[in-house]
Design a protein around this motif. Sequence first.
Motif, short mmCIF file in Angstrom:
data_model
loop_
_atom_site.label_atom_id
_atom_site.label_comp_id
_atom_site.label_asym_id
_atom_site.label_seq_id
_atom_site.Cartn_x
_atom_site.Cartn_y
_atom_site.Cartn_z
N CYS A 157 0.81 -1.23 0.00
CA CYS A 157 0.00 0.00 0.00
C CYS A 157 0.84 1.27 0.00
N VAL A 158 2.09 1.18 0.41
CA VAL A 158 2.95 2.39 0.43
C VAL A 158 3.59 2.66 -0.92
N LEU A 159 3.42 1.75 -1.88
CA LEU A 159 4.15 1.84 -3.15
C LEU A 159 3.40 2.58 -4.25
N PHE A 160 2.09 2.64 -4.16
CA PHE A 160 1.30 3.07 -5.30
C PHE A 160 0.68 4.45 -5.12
N GLY A 161 0.41 5.11 -6.25
CA GLY A 161 -0.22 6.41 -6.26
C GLY A 161 -1.16 6.55 -7.43
N ASP A 162 -1.84 7.69 -7.50
CA ASP A 162 -2.81 7.97 -8.56
C ASP A 162 -2.28 9.08 -9.46
N VAL A 249 13.10 6.26 -20.24
CA VAL A 249 11.96 6.70 -19.42
C VAL A 249 11.21 5.43 -19.02
N PRO A 250 11.58 4.86 -17.88
CA PRO A 250 11.03 3.57 -17.48
C PRO A 250 9.73 3.69 -16.70
N HIS A 251 9.05 2.56 -16.59
CA HIS A 251 7.95 2.47 -15.64
C HIS A 251 8.50 2.76 -14.25
N GLN A 252 7.84 3.66 -13.54
CA GLN A 252 8.34 4.11 -12.25
C GLN A 252 7.76 3.24 -11.13
N ALA A 253 8.31 2.02 -11.01
CA ALA A 253 7.80 1.08 -10.02
C ALA A 253 8.58 1.16 -8.72
N ASN A 254 9.89 1.23 -8.83
CA ASN A 254 10.76 1.07 -7.67
C ASN A 254 12.15 1.53 -8.09
N VAL A 276 9.78 8.47 -9.55
CA VAL A 276 9.12 7.60 -8.58
C VAL A 276 9.11 8.20 -7.19
N GLN A 277 10.10 9.04 -6.87
CA GLN A 277 10.17 9.62 -5.53
C GLN A 277 8.98 10.53 -5.24
N ASP A 278 8.42 11.14 -6.27
CA ASP A 278 7.32 12.09 -6.09
C ASP A 278 5.94 11.52 -6.39
N HIS A 279 5.89 10.44 -7.15
CA HIS A 279 4.59 9.93 -7.61
C HIS A 279 4.29 8.52 -7.12
N GLY A 280 5.30 7.78 -6.66
CA GLY A 280 5.10 6.37 -6.40
C GLY A 280 4.86 5.63 -7.71
N ASN A 281 4.35 4.42 -7.59
CA ASN A 281 4.04 3.61 -8.76
C ASN A 281 2.62 3.94 -9.21
N THR A 282 2.49 4.62 -10.33
CA THR A 282 1.16 4.97 -10.86
C THR A 282 0.77 4.06 -12.02
N SER A 283 1.37 2.87 -12.07
CA SER A 283 1.02 1.83 -13.03
C SER A 283 1.08 2.37 -14.46
N ALA A 284 -0.01 2.24 -15.24
CA ALA A 284 0.01 2.65 -16.64
C ALA A 284 0.23 4.14 -16.84
N ALA A 285 0.06 4.93 -15.78
CA ALA A 285 0.25 6.38 -15.89
C ALA A 285 1.70 6.79 -15.73
N SER A 286 2.56 5.90 -15.25
CA SER A 286 3.89 6.34 -14.81
C SER A 286 4.79 6.81 -15.95
N ILE A 287 4.76 6.14 -17.09
CA ILE A 287 5.62 6.56 -18.21
C ILE A 287 5.17 7.91 -18.79
N PRO A 288 3.88 8.09 -19.13
CA PRO A 288 3.50 9.40 -19.66
C PRO A 288 3.65 10.53 -18.64
N LEU A 289 3.46 10.23 -17.36
CA LEU A 289 3.72 11.21 -16.32
C LEU A 289 5.19 11.65 -16.35
N ALA A 290 6.09 10.66 -16.41
CA ALA A 290 7.52 10.96 -16.42
C ALA A 290 7.92 11.70 -17.69
N LEU A 291 7.35 11.32 -18.83
CA LEU A 291 7.63 12.03 -20.08
C LEU A 291 7.19 13.49 -20.00
N SER A 292 6.01 13.71 -19.44
CA SER A 292 5.49 15.07 -19.35
C SER A 292 6.33 15.93 -18.41
#
Length: 324
Positions: A157-162, A249-254, A276-292
Amino acid sequence: MTLVRAQVRGVGHYLPERVVENHEFEATLETTDEWIRSRSGIERRHFCAEGQTTSDLATNAAIAALADSDMEAGDLDAIIVATSTPDLIFPSVATMVQNALAMERGFAFDVQAVCAGFVYALATANSMIMSGQAERVMVIGAETFSRIMDWTDRTTCVLFGDGAGALVLEAAVEAGTNADRGILAADLHSDGRHRDILYVDGGVSTDTVGHLRMEGKEVFRHAVEKLADTAHASLAKAGLSPDDVDWVVPHQANLRIIRATAQRMGVSLDRVVVTVQDHGNTSAASIPLALSVANADGRLRRGQVIVTEAIGGGLAWGSVTLRW
């Protein structure tokens, strides 16, 4: 010989207002800020407000991407949303975004490949553009993983975000070489034998409401090997090598997975976008978030070679190599 390429026209993202720092979990779990940081690199994440949905996040990211593209919703032919946390069983999140944008033409649908969803959606959009099915496609990754957490399980539960991120792809005729701008290659895989190491233990046909379950050590082992291999594969398909890469630009899991994958790829960490330090793991959103985020702060520049790679439940994994 000329070739139609799917080029990035614009990018945008959206994060819910509520920021949850690690120390907030200390009141309800046997954990600490130091424990979370040392094992994941995560310092904070965003959680949706009550009543806020995946389609809300996706719509806001889409609006930002359209603004960055200098386009209107009516210019789009299609919307593809990668998500594992839709508002409803149906209709799709993509059609909800289409309606929210007042887009009255084209088509919209969702893709579900968990954390690899955005890579799958990019590859799908690329195929549609190259085949002539569409000229302009909005690709969105959006998740509200806070809705499927077991708040008693400190290992998950501490790993994921929206959050949500979006790209607008547009067809352009290029020379047909790896010097072209746009998506140059994609590499996709899945292996259902490993479904039990990362899954949600509920769903419609099982008549249950589930929570995310994960065997962290097994996920780590598969992730590092498979992410590096798929990145090498898409680069090879594009006729490029890790030396040609400006940004991974990887999936920001860990953070440990990100570091180990970069090392296995032979890419220094200073060429890896890490959020990942600011967003946690946002699953399918993590790559476009990081790109943006990287685009907004000026790291991404026209003509740079970018590799995106992700792995998620299924297992499903893949990568896309593109020139910005």
